[in-house]
Design a protein around this motif. Structure first.
Motif, short mmCIF file in Angstrom:
data_model
loop_
_atom_site.label_atom_id
_atom_site.label_comp_id
_atom_site.label_asym_id
_atom_site.label_seq_id
_atom_site.Cartn_x
_atom_site.Cartn_y
_atom_site.Cartn_z
N GLU A 131 0.86 -1.18 0.00
CA GLU A 131 0.00 0.00 0.00
C GLU A 131 0.89 1.22 0.00
O GLU A 131 1.84 1.30 0.79
N ILE A 132 0.61 2.17 -0.87
CA ILE A 132 1.43 3.37 -1.02
C ILE A 132 0.56 4.59 -0.76
O ILE A 132 -0.54 4.71 -1.33
N VAL A 133 1.01 5.46 0.12
CA VAL A 133 0.30 6.72 0.36
C VAL A 133 1.30 7.87 0.23
O VAL A 133 2.43 7.77 0.72
N PHE A 134 0.91 8.93 -0.43
CA PHE A 134 1.80 10.05 -0.68
C PHE A 134 1.66 11.09 0.42
O PHE A 134 0.54 11.42 0.86
N ILE A 135 2.79 11.62 0.87
CA ILE A 135 2.79 12.65 1.91
C ILE A 135 2.53 14.00 1.25
O ILE A 135 3.23 14.39 0.31
N THR A 136 1.52 14.70 1.73
CA THR A 136 1.14 15.97 1.11
C THR A 136 1.41 17.18 2.00
O THR A 136 1.52 18.30 1.51
N VAL A 264 -1.71 12.82 4.37
CA VAL A 264 -1.33 11.93 3.28
C VAL A 264 -2.50 11.73 2.33
O VAL A 264 -3.65 12.04 2.65
N LEU A 265 -2.19 11.21 1.15
CA LEU A 265 -3.20 10.91 0.13
C LEU A 265 -3.31 9.39 0.01
O LEU A 265 -2.38 8.72 -0.44
N GLY A 266 -4.44 8.86 0.44
CA GLY A 266 -4.66 7.42 0.38
C GLY A 266 -6.02 7.10 0.98
O GLY A 266 -6.86 7.99 1.13
N ALA A 267 -6.24 5.85 1.34
CA ALA A 267 -7.48 5.50 2.04
C ALA A 267 -7.53 6.22 3.38
O ALA A 267 -8.60 6.49 3.92
N GLN A 268 -6.36 6.53 3.92
CA GLN A 268 -6.22 7.36 5.11
C GLN A 268 -5.81 8.77 4.70
O GLN A 268 -5.35 8.98 3.57
#
Length: 333
Positions: A131-136, A264-268
């Motif tokens: 799972e990958i989430v990007f830090i914004t 972050v950008l993701g399901a979370q």
């Protein structure tokens, strides 16, 4: 054995990682050679080190992401070895919960990050889920965390003077070289850094201080587990209503126990890392979250079982610094 003086020196360098030894010594009531000798011993044993880290404005010049990995148990050791050898994977930890590994990834551009995620990362052996989430947005990074060993008055004597940030600028190749030298030795003198980068000491100092003052990068004092004094790292992965996410991110960032608070950008949409003495403390934070932001969901709770790598530094089983794979925090042209 870690002495009280060792704890005080480390706390002083958390406050101001490149403070002159004379300034640290004055605050501690010691001589500069004594402080330097203690620090050098800690550094040589891999117990403490100074390293560059992303600053609050890093997202404007670089890219970063959190990655969660699950694997076939028999392949875990091989996966960890590959992850630790890849420069872009800055931190690698074995964690509890639904995933096996927690990784943070850094790149100097969106394209470079995509190349890592579809190249070196894609062919890891034995990966069953990722799972990958990007830090914004960063509300707090680990460089802001303090152990609190020093009395506030003494810590204030060491703190760097607040300076207004310079206008935004585009970092270049020299900035990247200086960061690599700092990763090797965060206490290197300006003369040593200048010689390594083939510029004058004055140029090295001016360029690096501008880079740090801009908030693109920060310096932090990291330590082995010997210094954790019973502290345990826990990460909460949260989904907070959009109307509350900034307020909640700032709330966590102001807690003394908070090491990281990032949107972050993701399901979370929020990831928070805390250092606690008792895992039950986490329940108190979750109750506060429910009061401040009704409708928030805790997607997962992760406790670190073992650190393999932290901001490019390879760690042994005791969490001691045993090697370096420099991070591509910024690659100038």
């Amino acid at each position: 054995m870690i002495s009280e003086l060792d704890l005080e020196i480390v706390n002083a360098l958390q406050v101001n990682p490149r403070a002159d030894w004379s300034r640290v010594a004055d605050a501690l009531g010691l001589s500069a050679p004594t402080v330097a000798r203690h620090w050098n011993a800690l550094s040589e044993q891999g117990l403490a080190w100074i390293t560059p880290a992303p600053g609050p404005r890093y997202p404007s010049v670089g890219w970063s992401a959190f990655i969660y990995v699950s694997s076939v148990p028999a392949e875990l050791e091989a996966i960890v070895s590959r992850l630790c050898a890849e420069p872009a994977f800055g931190t690698v930890s074995l964690v509890s919960g639904s995933h096996d590994l927690f990784i943070d990834c850094f790149a100097s551009s969106h394209e470079a990050l995509m190349d890592i995620l579809t190249g070196a990362f894609a062919d890891l052996p034995g990966v069953t889920q990722r799972e990958i989430v990007f830090i914004t947005k960063l509300y707090r990074q680990a460089a802001d965390w303090r152990s609190g060993t020093l009395e506030p008055g003494r810590a204030q004597l060491i703190a760097a003077s607040a300076q207004p940030p310079p206008p935004e600028f585009q970092p270049d190749g020299l900035d990247a070289l200086l960061l690599e030298e700092l990763a090797r030795d965060g206490r290197a003198t300006w003369a040593e850094m200048g010689a390594a980068c083939m510029v004058s000491p004055q140029t090295a100092r001016r360029r690096l201080e501008r880079f740090l003052a801009a908030g693109y990068m920060a310096l932090r004092c990291d330590t082995s587990m010997d210094f954790q004094q019973g502290m345990r790292e826990v990460t909460l992965v949260l989904n907070v209503p959009a109307t509350h996410v900034d307020a909640v991110g700032r709330y966590f960032s102001e807690l003394p126990s908070c090491r990281l608070s990032a949107q972050v950008l993701g399901a979370q949409n929020l990831v928070v890392t805390l250092w606690v003495r008792d895992y039950l403390e986490v329940q108190g934070h979750e109750r506060e979250l429910a009061t401040r932001a009704p409708g928030s969901t805790v997607i997962s709770r992760q406790a670190v079982i073992r650190y393999y790598k932290r901001l490019g530094h390879i760690l042994d089983e005791a969490g001691r610094n045993s090697g370096l794979v420099p991070l591509p925090l910024w690659r100038g042209e």
